[in-house]
Design an enzyme around this catalytic site. Structure first.
Site, mmCIF file in Angstrom:
data_model
loop_
_atom_site.group_PDB
_atom_site.id
_atom_site.type_symbol
_atom_site.label_atom_id
_atom_site.label_comp_id
_atom_site.label_asym_id
_atom_site.label_seq_id
_atom_site.Cartn_x
_atom_site.Cartn_y
_atom_site.Cartn_z
ATOM 1 C CD GLN A 1 57.003 73.042 -28.704
ATOM 2 O OE1 GLN A 1 57.746 72.499 -29.511
ATOM 3 N NE2 GLN A 1 57.426 73.952 -27.823
ATOM 4 C CB CYS B 1 61.047 72.085 -28.794
ATOM 5 S SG CYS B 1 62.480 72.952 -28.084
ATOM 6 C CG HIS C 1 62.506 74.862 -32.063
ATOM 7 N ND1 HIS C 1 61.607 74.481 -31.096
ATOM 8 C CD2 HIS C 1 62.015 74.378 -33.245
ATOM 9 C CE1 HIS C 1 60.606 73.812 -31.660
ATOM 10 N NE2 HIS C 1 60.843 73.732 -32.953
ATOM 11 C CG ASN D 1 58.800 72.242 -35.717
ATOM 12 O OD1 ASN D 1 59.148 72.075 -34.548
ATOM 13 N ND2 ASN D 1 58.711 73.456 -36.245
#
Length: 339
Positions: A141, A147, A282, A303
Site C-alpha cells: 500500500q 489497508c 489496520h 498483509n
C-alpha cells in the site's frame, strides 16, 4: 596512614575513571555500529533525505527502533523475531498515519444476515489458501492509509478464484477513488468496499485500474471494465474465533486488527503472540490457519506492506488464546464477500 588512605582514593578514582571511559567507549562503539547499520539500511531501502537535519532526525528515530529490536531479540523470550525493516526510521505516529488506515464507522454498514457457516462441523485441521491458488502475490500500500482496500480486494480475489478458478489481481485504486463513505488514503472500511463492489456490479483488474498510492478521482470508464463480481457480503459473529475458523475454512476473510505496535511493525518471523492491544487501526486478510511445531495454533494473514515485512509479507498470529477478541483484536470485526 594518610598516605595509604590517599593511595586508596587515587585507586578508586582511577577505577571510576576507567569504568567511565569504558562506558563512554562502549557507547561510542555502539553509536558507530548503529551508524554503520543506518548507512547500510539507507542503501538497501533507497533512503535519501532532503538535508542533513532530516537525516540526523531520522537517525535518532532509527537508533531508538534498532535498540528496541535488538533488546527484544536478545531477550529470547518471545515466539517470534523482529527485524530492522523499511519502517525503522518512522515514529509510531508516522507509521499509523501512512501504513494503516482502518477507520471504525459510527454507522452500522453490514447487512443483517445469519452466519452461513454456523452449523459447519467438518473443518480441516489446517488451511492455506495460497496452496489452493486463491491468493495473489503480496502487494504494498506504500504511504497511503488504505489497508482496508487491500484487505477487501484480497478477500474478493479469494472468493472469485474459489468460485470460478480465475486468479486475477484486482484493483485497490478503484476502491480508493470510488468508495463513498471511506476516505481513500485517510482510512476506510472493508464493508463499505464490499457495498460499492455490489452497487458497481463488480471490480476492475489491477492491470486496467492500476494502483497509484494516492487519492484520485473515480474513473468511471476504468471502473466499468469489470472482471470480478460479488453478490453480497456477511459479517462473522464478533469475538468468536470458532466462527472465524468456520469462515476461513471456506475462503479468505477480511479482518481488522491493531497493527501499530512496535512489535507488529517490526515483526519478522515466528508465531506472533503480542505485544499489541485491540484498538483496531489496520486491516489484513486471513488466508489460513495451522499449528506450529511446538503446538501453538495460529492464523495466517496476508498483509499489504510488501515482501520485506514479516514472513515474505505474511504473518502467523496466535489463535485460540482464550480471549474472545483474539490477539490484536483479530476476531472483533471479520467480514467476507460472497461471490
Amino acid at each position: 596512614m594518610a598516605l595509604i588512605h590517599g593511595k586508596k582514593l587515587i585507586i578508586v578514582f582511577l577505577l571510576i575513571l576507567e569504568t567511565s571511559t569504558y562506558q563512554a567507549m562502549s557507547r561510542t562503539l555502539l553509536e558507530d555500529s548503529i551508524a554503520g547499520r543506518y548507512q547500510q539500511w539507507m542503501a538497501k531501502y533507497g533512503r535519501n533525505y532532503e538535508d542533513d537535519a532530516e537525516k540526523e532526525k531520522r537517525f535518532k528515530i532509527f537508533k531508538d527502533n534498532v535498540e528496541y529490536i535488538d533488546k527484544v531479540n536478545n531477550e529470547g523470550n518471545r515466539t517470534y523475531k523482529l527485524s530492522v525493516n523499511e519502517f525503522a526510521d518512522l515514529t509510531t505516529e508516522e507509521f499509523i498515519a501512512t501504513r494503516t488506515g482502518y477507520k471504525i464507522s459510527s454507522q452500522p454498514s453490514s447487512p443483517k444476515t445469519s452466519f452461513r457457516y454456523e452449523n459447519l462441523t467438518e473443518i480441516p485441521m489446517t488451511m492455506d489458501w495460497r496452496e489452493k491458488g486463491a491468493v495473489t502475490p503480496i502487494k504494498n500500500q506504500e504511504q497511503c492509509g488504505c489497508c482496508w482496500a487491500f484487505s477487501a480486494v484480497a478477500a474478493v480475489e479469494g472468493v472469485t478464484q474459489i468460485k470460478n478458478g480465475n486468479k486475477i489481481s484486482l484493483s485497490e485504486q478503484q476502491l480508493v477513488d470510488c468508495v463513498e463513505g471511506s476516505n481513500g488514503c485517510n482510512g476506510g472500511l472493508m464493508d463499505y468496499a464490499f457495498e460499492y463492489i455490489i452497487q458497481n456490479q463488480g471490480l476492475a483488474s489491477e492491470e486496467n485500474y492500476p494502483y497509484q498510492a494516492m487519492d484520485g478521482t473515480c474513473d468511471q470508464q476504468m471502473a466499468s471494465n469489470i472482471v470480478a463480481q460479488i453478490s453480497s457480503y456477511e459479517d462473522v459473529p464478533s469475538n468468536n474465533e470458532e466462527a472465524l475458523l468456520q469462515a476461513v475454512a471456506n475462503h479468505p476473510v477480511s479482518v481488522a486488527i491493531e497493527g501499530s505496535s512496535p512489535d507488529f511493525k517490526s515483526y519478522s518471523s515466528g508465531v506472533f503472540t503480542g505485544e499489541c492491544g485491540t484498538n483496531l487501526d489496520h486491516a489484513v486478510t486471513v488466508i489460513g490457519y495451522g499449528m506450529s511445531d511446538d503446538g501453538t495454533k495460529y492464523w495466517l494473514i496476508k498483509n499489504s506492506w510488501g515482501t520485506t515485512w514479516g514472513e515474505s509479507g505474511y504473518m502467523r498470529i496466535q489463535r485460540d488464546t482464550g480471549a474472545p477478541e483474539g490477539v490484536c483484536g483479530i476476531a472483533k470485526k471479520p467480514s467476507y464477500p460472497v461471490a
